[in-house]
Design an enzyme around this catalytic site. Structure first.
Site, PDB file in Angstrom:
ATOM      1  N   GLU A 114     -89.638 -43.755 -46.987  1.00  0.00           N
ATOM      2  CA  GLU A 114     -89.816 -44.750 -46.043  1.00  0.00           C
ATOM      3  C   GLU A 114     -90.376 -44.322 -44.641  1.00  0.00           C
ATOM      4  OE1 GLU A 114     -90.050 -47.575 -45.025  1.00  0.00           O
ATOM      5  OE2 GLU A 114     -88.625 -49.064 -45.801  1.00  0.00           O
ATOM      6  N   ASP A 115     -90.842 -45.029 -43.795  1.00  0.00           N
ATOM      7  CA  ASP A 115     -91.439 -44.513 -42.577  1.00  0.00           C
ATOM      8  C   ASP A 115     -90.311 -44.669 -41.723  1.00  0.00           C
ATOM      9  OD1 ASP A 115     -91.102 -47.375 -42.675  1.00  0.00           O
ATOM     10  OD2 ASP A 115     -93.166 -47.588 -41.714  1.00  0.00           O
ATOM     11  N   ASP A 118     -85.100 -49.389 -39.162  1.00  0.00           N
ATOM     12  CA  ASP A 118     -84.553 -50.120 -38.141  1.00  0.00           C
ATOM     13  C   ASP A 118     -83.094 -50.912 -38.115  1.00  0.00           C
ATOM     14  OD1 ASP A 118     -84.817 -51.561 -35.586  1.00  0.00           O
ATOM     15  OD2 ASP A 118     -86.519 -52.364 -35.918  1.00  0.00           O
ATOM     16  N   PHE A 167     -90.306 -49.713 -29.838  1.00  0.00           N
ATOM     17  CA  PHE A 167     -91.030 -49.604 -30.807  1.00  0.00           C
ATOM     18  C   PHE A 167     -92.289 -48.468 -30.991  1.00  0.00           C
ATOM     19  CE2 PHE A 167     -94.386 -51.737 -33.080  1.00  0.00           C
ATOM     20  CZ  PHE A 167     -93.674 -52.424 -34.138  1.00  0.00           C
ATOM     21  N   ARG A 180    -101.902 -46.991 -36.581  1.00  0.00           N
ATOM     22  CA  ARG A 180    -101.442 -46.164 -37.634  1.00  0.00           C
ATOM     23  C   ARG A 180    -102.297 -44.803 -37.831  1.00  0.00           C
ATOM     24  NH1 ARG A 180     -98.416 -49.615 -41.122  1.00  0.00           N
ATOM     25  NH2 ARG A 180     -99.036 -51.720 -41.376  1.00  0.00           N
TER      26      ARG A 180
HETATM   27  P1  IMP Z   1     -85.862 -52.955 -40.801  1.00  0.00           P
HETATM   28  O1  IMP Z   1     -85.970 -53.658 -42.007  1.00  0.00           O
HETATM   29  O2  IMP Z   1     -85.492 -53.721 -39.549  1.00  0.00           O
HETATM   30  O3  IMP Z   1     -85.087 -51.466 -41.156  1.00  0.00           O
HETATM   31  O4  IMP Z   1     -87.501 -52.857 -40.714  1.00  0.00           O
HETATM   32  C1  IMP Z   1     -88.103 -51.682 -41.185  1.00  0.00           C
HETATM   33  C2  IMP Z   1     -89.605 -51.951 -41.213  1.00  0.00           C
HETATM   34  O5  IMP Z   1     -90.052 -52.573 -40.446  1.00  0.00           O
HETATM   35  C3  IMP Z   1     -90.374 -50.677 -41.318  1.00  0.00           C
HETATM   36  O6  IMP Z   1     -90.539 -50.320 -42.798  1.00  0.00           O
HETATM   37  C4  IMP Z   1     -91.400 -50.742 -40.721  1.00  0.00           C
HETATM   38  O7  IMP Z   1     -92.644 -51.139 -41.330  1.00  0.00           O
HETATM   39  C5  IMP Z   1     -91.003 -51.933 -39.628  1.00  0.00           C
HETATM   40  N1  IMP Z   1     -90.815 -51.152 -38.258  1.00  0.00           N
HETATM   41  C6  IMP Z   1     -89.388 -51.243 -37.860  1.00  0.00           C
HETATM   42  N2  IMP Z   1     -89.517 -50.767 -36.690  1.00  0.00           N
HETATM   43  C7  IMP Z   1     -90.746 -50.248 -36.347  1.00  0.00           C
HETATM   44  C8  IMP Z   1     -91.337 -49.756 -35.209  1.00  0.00           C
HETATM   45  O8  IMP Z   1     -90.805 -49.187 -34.200  1.00  0.00           O
HETATM   46  N3  IMP Z   1     -92.576 -49.672 -35.141  1.00  0.00           N
HETATM   47  C9  IMP Z   1     -93.469 -49.937 -36.354  1.00  0.00           C
HETATM   48  N4  IMP Z   1     -92.857 -50.400 -37.405  1.00  0.00           N
HETATM   49  C10 IMP Z   1     -91.462 -50.809 -37.305  1.00  0.00           C
HETATM   50 MG    MG Z   2     -95.305 -52.793 -40.064  1.00  0.00          MG
END
Ligand code: IMP
Ligand code: MG
Length: 191
Positions: A114-115, A118, A167, A180
């Site tokens: 995973e990247d 959040d 962010f 990206r």
């Molecule tokens: P979560 O479900 O809130 O944990 O969000 C996860 C997904 O949201 C990640 O896989 C990213 O694609 C996107 N995301 C969350 N935070 C960021 C950020 O700071 N920058 C860019 N994409 C984000």
């Molecule tokens: Mg995204």
């Protein structure tokens, strides 16, 4: 919208793009060093295994390309795409699979790449979804872990960096599909 302007302002590297100013949070060298370390750890832990790397598109495409080359084991690849944000900086809270895996993971060792984590909702959804397919086990490798309060357990075994609640973009991560291709992780200072 024109070129990205890579500049140094008051000793700090920034990218200017339209009305946006993006500052470096994690530079190329730091990323590369940590990715190598994670690759070594994974190689050690999976030395007698042949895991499937499940990468979550699109944010992790650069991370997986780099980290897989640090793994000295016979990995295979599969890709999934999920959408939780729509086109904004705020999570919608709804996770949707927009592209599923090509292969069965039954009885396989799965390593999710995973990247960023959040809210943790995407990852939790993904783990539940993959668990239902009866893999041997599932572990998670995430490049970034955002410092946000979460109710759910942190599932990340291999973590690149803890980052502040900003962010971030670059090294695969986007804002409205842009940025990206920055070679570093940056954060949007304005806009
Ligand atoms: P979560 O479900 O809130 O944990 O969000 C996860 C997904 O949201 C990640 O896989 C990213 O694609 C996107 N995301 C969350 N935070 C960021 C950020 O700071 N920058 C860019 N994409 C984000
Ligand atoms: Mg995204």
């Amino acid at each position: 919208m024109g070129l990205y302007e890579f500049k140094t302002v008051d000793g700090e590297r920034v990218v200017l793009h339209g009305d946006k100013k993006i500052k470096v949070l994690i530079d190329e060298k730091t990323l590369s060093k940590r990715v190598k370390e994670l690759g070594r750890e994974i190689t050690r832990d999976y030395s007698d295994k042949d895991p499937v790397l499940v990468s979550v598109l699109r944010g992790s495409f650069i991370f997986i390309a780099d980290i897989c080359r640090e793994m000295k084991i016979p990995v295979t690849f599969d890709f999934m795409a999920v959408s939780s944000y729509g086109n904004s900086k705020v999570s919608s809270g709804i996770v949707r699979i927009t592209k599923d895996l090509e292969f069965s993971i039954e009885n396989k060792e799965v390593l999710i790449i995973e990247d960023i984590v959040d809210s943790g909702r995407t990852l939790n959804y993904l783990i539940k979804n993959l668990e239902a397919r009866n893999p041997k086990n599932i572990e998670v490798c995430a490049l970034l872990d955002k410092n946000v309060p979460r109710k759910t357990k942190n599932e990340v075994k291999y973590k690149g960096f803890d980052i502040p609640n900003k962010f971030v973009v670059g090294y695969g991560l986007d804002l409205n599909e842009k940025y990206r291709n920055f070679p570093f992780i940056g954060y949007i200072e304005n806009g």
